[in-house]
Design an enzyme around this catalytic site. Structure first.
Site, PDB file in Angstrom:
ATOM      1  N   GLU A  23      91.972  69.661 132.100  1.00 24.29           N
ATOM      2  CA  GLU A  23      90.514  69.558 132.179  1.00 24.29           C
ATOM      3  C   GLU A  23      90.103  69.525 133.649  1.00 24.29           C
ATOM      4  O   GLU A  23      90.952  69.364 134.542  1.00 24.29           O
ATOM      5  CB  GLU A  23      90.027  68.300 131.442  1.00 24.29           C
ATOM      6  CG  GLU A  23      90.196  68.411 129.927  1.00 24.29           C
ATOM      7  CD  GLU A  23      89.729  67.189 129.164  1.00 24.29           C
ATOM      8  OE1 GLU A  23      89.525  66.129 129.776  1.00 24.29           O
ATOM      9  OE2 GLU A  23      89.573  67.300 127.938  1.00 24.29           O
ATOM     10  N   HIS A  76      77.641  66.172 131.072  1.00 22.02           N
ATOM     11  CA  HIS A  76      78.713  67.114 130.732  1.00 22.02           C
ATOM     12  C   HIS A  76      78.140  68.512 130.877  1.00 22.02           C
ATOM     13  O   HIS A  76      77.029  68.779 130.428  1.00 22.02           O
ATOM     14  CB  HIS A  76      79.188  66.861 129.298  1.00 22.02           C
ATOM     15  CG  HIS A  76      80.530  67.463 129.005  1.00 22.02           C
ATOM     16  ND1 HIS A  76      80.716  68.815 128.906  1.00 22.02           N
ATOM     17  CD2 HIS A  76      81.742  66.887 128.793  1.00 22.02           C
ATOM     18  CE1 HIS A  76      82.001  69.052 128.647  1.00 22.02           C
ATOM     19  NE2 HIS A  76      82.645  67.902 128.577  1.00 22.02           N
ATOM     20  N   ARG A 105      83.271  60.015 136.669  1.00 22.12           N
ATOM     21  CA  ARG A 105      84.519  59.804 135.913  1.00 22.12           C
ATOM     22  C   ARG A 105      85.328  61.089 135.802  1.00 22.12           C
ATOM     23  O   ARG A 105      84.799  62.143 135.442  1.00 22.12           O
ATOM     24  CB  ARG A 105      84.195  59.300 134.508  1.00 22.12           C
ATOM     25  CG  ARG A 105      85.395  59.223 133.598  1.00 22.12           C
ATOM     26  CD  ARG A 105      85.029  58.646 132.265  1.00 22.12           C
ATOM     27  NE  ARG A 105      84.179  59.520 131.512  1.00 22.12           N
ATOM     28  CZ  ARG A 105      84.591  60.381 130.586  1.00 22.12           C
ATOM     29  NH1 ARG A 105      85.892  60.497 130.330  1.00 22.12           N
ATOM     30  NH2 ARG A 105      83.744  61.125 129.919  1.00 22.12           N
ATOM     31  N   HIS A 139      76.373  62.463 129.130  1.00 24.18           N
ATOM     32  CA  HIS A 139      77.637  62.363 128.392  1.00 24.18           C
ATOM     33  C   HIS A 139      78.303  60.992 128.500  1.00 24.18           C
ATOM     34  O   HIS A 139      78.894  60.514 127.544  1.00 24.18           O
ATOM     35  CB  HIS A 139      78.580  63.432 128.928  1.00 24.18           C
ATOM     36  CG  HIS A 139      79.929  63.467 128.283  1.00 24.18           C
ATOM     37  ND1 HIS A 139      80.099  63.773 126.951  1.00 24.18           N
ATOM     38  CD2 HIS A 139      81.175  63.243 128.785  1.00 24.18           C
ATOM     39  CE1 HIS A 139      81.389  63.740 126.653  1.00 24.18           C
ATOM     40  NE2 HIS A 139      82.059  63.394 127.745  1.00 24.18           N
ATOM     41  N   ARG A 184      83.349  67.523 136.950  1.00 29.50           N
ATOM     42  CA  ARG A 184      82.234  67.706 136.032  1.00 29.50           C
ATOM     43  C   ARG A 184      80.862  67.691 136.695  1.00 29.50           C
ATOM     44  O   ARG A 184      79.975  68.437 136.299  1.00 29.50           O
ATOM     45  CB  ARG A 184      82.307  66.514 135.075  1.00 29.50           C
ATOM     46  CG  ARG A 184      81.917  66.822 133.715  1.00 29.50           C
ATOM     47  CD  ARG A 184      82.291  65.668 132.855  1.00 29.50           C
ATOM     48  NE  ARG A 184      83.506  65.951 132.130  1.00 29.50           N
ATOM     49  CZ  ARG A 184      84.013  65.135 131.232  1.00 29.50           C
ATOM     50  NH1 ARG A 184      83.433  63.993 130.979  1.00 29.50           N
ATOM     51  NH2 ARG A 184      85.104  65.463 130.586  1.00 29.50           N
TER      52      ARG A 184
HETATM   53  P1  FAD Z   1      82.383  53.180 121.499  1.00 28.90           P
HETATM   54  O1  FAD Z   1      83.497  53.963 120.922  1.00 28.90           O
HETATM   55  O2  FAD Z   1      81.140  53.915 121.825  1.00 28.90           O
HETATM   56  O3  FAD Z   1      82.061  52.035 120.461  1.00 28.90           O
HETATM   57  C1  FAD Z   1      80.957  51.186 120.618  1.00 28.90           C
HETATM   58  C2  FAD Z   1      80.964  50.181 119.489  1.00 28.90           C
HETATM   59  O4  FAD Z   1      80.046  49.145 119.780  1.00 28.90           O
HETATM   60  C3  FAD Z   1      80.555  50.750 118.141  1.00 28.90           C
HETATM   61  O5  FAD Z   1      81.363  50.194 117.154  1.00 28.90           O
HETATM   62  C4  FAD Z   1      79.127  50.247 117.984  1.00 28.90           C
HETATM   63  O6  FAD Z   1      78.729  50.088 116.635  1.00 28.90           O
HETATM   64  C5  FAD Z   1      79.245  48.897 118.659  1.00 28.90           C
HETATM   65  N1  FAD Z   1      77.971  48.344 119.109  1.00 28.90           N
HETATM   66  C6  FAD Z   1      77.126  48.823 120.045  1.00 28.90           C
HETATM   67  N2  FAD Z   1      76.054  48.022 120.166  1.00 28.90           N
HETATM   68  C7  FAD Z   1      76.224  47.016 119.289  1.00 28.90           C
HETATM   69  C8  FAD Z   1      75.457  45.896 118.906  1.00 28.90           C
HETATM   70  N3  FAD Z   1      74.273  45.627 119.457  1.00 28.90           N
HETATM   71  N4  FAD Z   1      75.935  45.080 117.945  1.00 28.90           N
HETATM   72  C9  FAD Z   1      77.113  45.331 117.347  1.00 28.90           C
HETATM   73  N5  FAD Z   1      77.890  46.377 117.661  1.00 28.90           N
HETATM   74  C10 FAD Z   1      77.448  47.207 118.614  1.00 28.90           C
HETATM   75  N6  FAD Z   1      86.611  60.229 126.729  1.00 28.90           N
HETATM   76  C11 FAD Z   1      87.888  60.586 126.936  1.00 28.90           C
HETATM   77  O7  FAD Z   1      88.629  59.862 127.607  1.00 28.90           O
HETATM   78  N7  FAD Z   1      88.374  61.736 126.400  1.00 28.90           N
HETATM   79  C12 FAD Z   1      87.607  62.582 125.655  1.00 28.90           C
HETATM   80  O8  FAD Z   1      88.083  63.603 125.177  1.00 28.90           O
HETATM   81  C13 FAD Z   1      86.244  62.224 125.444  1.00 28.90           C
HETATM   82  N8  FAD Z   1      85.436  63.036 124.718  1.00 28.90           N
HETATM   83  C14 FAD Z   1      84.155  62.627 124.459  1.00 28.90           C
HETATM   84  C15 FAD Z   1      83.348  63.406 123.640  1.00 28.90           C
HETATM   85  C16 FAD Z   1      82.071  62.980 123.326  1.00 28.90           C
HETATM   86  C17 FAD Z   1      81.192  63.826 122.443  1.00 28.90           C
HETATM   87  C18 FAD Z   1      81.581  61.759 123.853  1.00 28.90           C
HETATM   88  C19 FAD Z   1      80.199  61.288 123.531  1.00 28.90           C
HETATM   89  C20 FAD Z   1      82.388  60.989 124.670  1.00 28.90           C
HETATM   90  C21 FAD Z   1      83.669  61.411 124.977  1.00 28.90           C
HETATM   91  N9  FAD Z   1      84.504  60.644 125.780  1.00 28.90           N
HETATM   92  C22 FAD Z   1      85.797  61.019 125.992  1.00 28.90           C
HETATM   93  C23 FAD Z   1      84.091  59.318 126.215  1.00 28.90           C
HETATM   94  C24 FAD Z   1      84.716  58.286 125.268  1.00 28.90           C
HETATM   95  O9  FAD Z   1      84.694  58.795 123.961  1.00 28.90           O
HETATM   96  C25 FAD Z   1      83.972  56.965 125.295  1.00 28.90           C
HETATM   97  O10 FAD Z   1      83.751  56.560 126.613  1.00 28.90           O
HETATM   98  C26 FAD Z   1      84.787  55.884 124.599  1.00 28.90           C
HETATM   99  O11 FAD Z   1      85.112  56.305 123.301  1.00 28.90           O
HETATM  100  C27 FAD Z   1      83.999  54.591 124.549  1.00 28.90           C
HETATM  101  O12 FAD Z   1      84.680  53.691 123.733  1.00 28.90           O
HETATM  102  P2  FAD Z   1      84.156  52.207 123.594  1.00 28.90           P
HETATM  103  O13 FAD Z   1      85.159  51.502 122.761  1.00 28.90           O
HETATM  104  O14 FAD Z   1      83.832  51.657 124.910  1.00 28.90           O
HETATM  105  O15 FAD Z   1      82.780  52.362 122.808  1.00 28.90           O
HETATM  106  C1  SIN Z   2      85.709  66.746 126.793  1.00 30.28           C
HETATM  107  O1  SIN Z   2      86.502  66.924 125.883  1.00 30.28           O
HETATM  108  O2  SIN Z   2      85.219  67.635 127.495  1.00 30.28           O
HETATM  109  C2  SIN Z   2      85.278  65.363 127.073  1.00 30.28           C
HETATM  110  C3  SIN Z   2      86.335  64.722 127.830  1.00 30.28           C
HETATM  111  C4  SIN Z   2      85.813  63.468 128.440  1.00 30.28           C
HETATM  112  O3  SIN Z   2      84.649  63.119 128.285  1.00 30.28           O
HETATM  113  O4  SIN Z   2      86.605  62.833 129.121  1.00 30.28           O
END
Ligand code: FAD
Ligand code: SIN
Length: 527
Positions: free
Chosen positions: A113, A237, A380, A345, A284
């Site tokens: 990437e 993104h 990032r 993103h 990015r």
């Molecule tokens: P999240 O997975 O967002 O989970 C948040 C949790 O908090 C959820 O369960 C939600 O319900 C809960 N929550 C929020 N507010 C409250 C509240 N008030 N009360 C109770 N619960 C609450 N990163 C990579 O490293 N590789 C990738 O390939 C990648 N691809 C991506 C593709 C997309 C489309 C997106 C949007 C992001 C991508 N990212 C990627 C970024 C990565 O997915 C996220 O940064 C990461 O998953 C965040 O995880 P987290 O556990 O911090 O939060």
């Molecule tokens: C992607 O698959 O392009 C997202 C990867 C990332 O957010 O790190």
């Protein structure tokens, strides 16, 4: 009132990693999601997880790439801490049953990437997040020490001012949460609370982030007295699908990693050569700005991303999710280019944490996208985000287990008081304000900024904050109102941080200060 050893707010990669680590050390853990368990960004991750997994690569390379993408701002100690723990994190996920793709020799299949100098992304086709979430949720469901509480919307953290014997203590004893089933507000108490509530992408009109990314955890921690840092670095993104029906479908960066090229649909030019020598694999922020510039200069709706030259077999094997989704929309990516636009993103800034995931409030930890750990700096590096969730989810849990006796004990917490509020008769206000915020954030606090636009945004957010505060103090809370209150807070934090930075660095690009300062300094807001 319910008592647990530890409360985890969020069931994404960070929250469930923390919960499983805590449960394995014997703690009784409650894990909240504000909707269904898999409603966060984790399930949507496509590209994969960055880790040094082959001899030709090295920790030094991964560290260097992270520092360069972050425009010199990442904290090197933190980068080393995370990068060195990546292989173990991947091994744990594989043990939990994540079916990472392997090559024909049985070694990891690593994709590439933007910003990475090597193939370093371990993945499950183009649906890595879904596979990771499934494995983590399965393990959590099976663990006797874990209680999963979906449909519970955390409102605020419980602190000294919420105790029967009022105190000004900043210690955190759990949270108040809205139960969507009963519509009651519950008091959930614990010796330690881990905020793992994800990012704030939905402060913007166009975002790849899920509906619930309203920055709740950042706003709650801020109100609880924690410092928040680097909120100006909102990542855009470069390649979100442009489609009038489907507004936030990501086209993974791995498409460019596997040879996808960006083309101006009007001139037919492969334009990245005009912006960066790394072409489509530049970090990015650079590619997003290039797409934005082409679109704005030529009055386009989108630019094209083309991978069709890799042939149908390759494309379908590597990107089955994207192929299926787009064929359903009438776009055959093995034959034609994909219309793409930049979209918000990822939230690089957030609640300040140390290497143990500790925040400024005793008893409150944080992990994942809600935090500013020092890993990402001004931008990032792709696929470093899930990695951060695994490393800091585990670090926070380990610190709690190792320091259990020192953690604050909850005592006589007052129940939520609804005696002075009524049901709202003006729900329309919520939708209206929500829409306003997201539009001015997109137009005035977007990819290219000016001080004048930021000031305009600040004036608007100040006005809306007054309206939302008034609404909040008069009416019974609902999930929408809880989110709106947080959205106003994080929009304000983003604008204030952007106004403070008098230089262009990484994701913060302003026409008024186009140069980058010699010294890289974090923006830190103190409540
Ligand atoms: P999240 O997975 O967002 O989970 C948040 C949790 O908090 C959820 O369960 C939600 O319900 C809960 N929550 C929020 N507010 C409250 C509240 N008030 N009360 C109770 N619960 C609450 N990163 C990579 O490293 N590789 C990738 O390939 C990648 N691809 C991506 C593709 C997309 C489309 C997106 C949007 C992001 C991508 N990212 C990627 C970024 C990565 O997915 C996220 O940064 C990461 O998953 C965040 O995880 P987290 O556990 O911090 O939060
Ligand atoms: C992607 O698959 O392009 C997202 C990867 C990332 O957010 O790190």
């Amino acid at each position: 009132m319910s008592d647990y050893d530890v409360l985890v707010i969020g069931t994404g990669a960070a929250g469930l990693t923390a919960a499983l680590t805590l449960a394995n050390c014997g703690k009784k853990v409650a894990v909240l999601a504000k909707g269904k368990l898999g409603g966060g960004a984790t399930e949507w991750a496509q590209g994969g997880i960055a880790a040094v997994l082959e001899d030709e690569d090295s920790f030094d390379n991964h560290i260097k790439d992270t520092m360069v993408a972050g425009a010199g701002l990442p904290d090197r100690d933190v980068v080393e801490f995370v990068v060195e723990r990546a292989p173990a994190a991947i091994a744990r996920l594989a043990e939990l049953g994540v079916p990472f793709n392997l090559d024909t020799d049985g070694d990891w299949h690593l994709t590439r990437e933007g910003g990475h100098s090597h193939r370093r992304i371990v993945h499950v086709h183009d649906a890595t997040g879904w596979a990771v979430a499934e494995a983590l949720e399965k393990a959590a469901v099976m663990h006797d020490n874990i209680t999963l509480l979906p449909n519970m919307v955390a409102i605020d953290l419980v602190q000294g001012r919420h105790l029967e014997d009022f105190s000004t203590s900043g210690e955190v004893y759990g949270c108040y949460a809205f139960n969507r089933g009963t519509r009651e507000i519950e008091t959930l108490c614990a010796r330690a609370t881990i905020m793992a509530s994800g990012g704030a992408g939905r402060a913007y009109q166009f975002s790849t982030a899920p509906r619930g990314a309203t920055g709740d955890g950042i706003a709650m921690a801020w109100r609880a007295g924690c410092r928040v840092s680097n909120m100006e670095f909102m990542q855009f993104h470069p390649t979100c699908l442009y489609n009038l029906q489907v507004k936030n479908f990501l086209i993974t960066e791995a498409v460019r990693g596997e040879g996808g090229i960006l083309i101006n649909p009007e001139s037919g030019e492969r334009f990245m050569k005009n912006y960066d020598e790394r072409l489509e694999l530049a970090p990015r922020d650079i590619v997003a700005r290039a797409n934005d510039a082409e679109i704005k200069r030529d009055g386009l709706d989108y630019v094209h991303l083309d991978i069709s030259h890799r042939g149908p077999e390759f494309v379908k094997e590597h990107f089955p999710t994207i192929y299926d989704k787009l064929i359903g929309l009438g776009i055959d990516i093995t034959q034609e280019p994909i219309p793409v636009v930049p979209a918000q993103h990822y939230t690089c800034g957030g609640v300040v944490v140390d290497l143990d995931g500790k925040t400024d409030a005793p008893g409150l930890y944080a992990a994942g996208e809600v935090t500013m750990s020092g890993l990402h700096g001004a931008n990032r590096l792709a696929s470093n985000s899930l990695l951060e969730c695994f490393v800091f989810g585990e670090a926070a849990a380990n610190h709690i287990c190792a320091n259990w006796d020192d953690l604050p004990k909850a005592r006589n917490v007052k129940a939520w008081d609804e005696s002075r509020v009524t049901d709202s008769d003006e729900e329309v206000v919520i939708q209206q304000v929500w829409g306003e915020i997201r539009r001015f954030m997109w137009n005035f606090v977007g990819i290219v900024r000016t001080t004048k636009r930021l000031q305009r945004a600040k004036n608007r957010v100040d006005l809306l904050r007054k309206e939302v505060d008034e609404y909040y103090s008069n009416f019974r809370v609902t999930p929408d109102l809880i989110e709106l209150r947080n959205l106003v807070e994080v929009a304000d934090l983003i604008i204030r941080s952007a106004l403070r930075r008098h230089e262009s660095r990484g994701l913060h690009y302003t026409l008024d200060y186009p140069e980058t300062d010699a010294e890289a300094v974090d923006t830190v807001l103190v409540p």
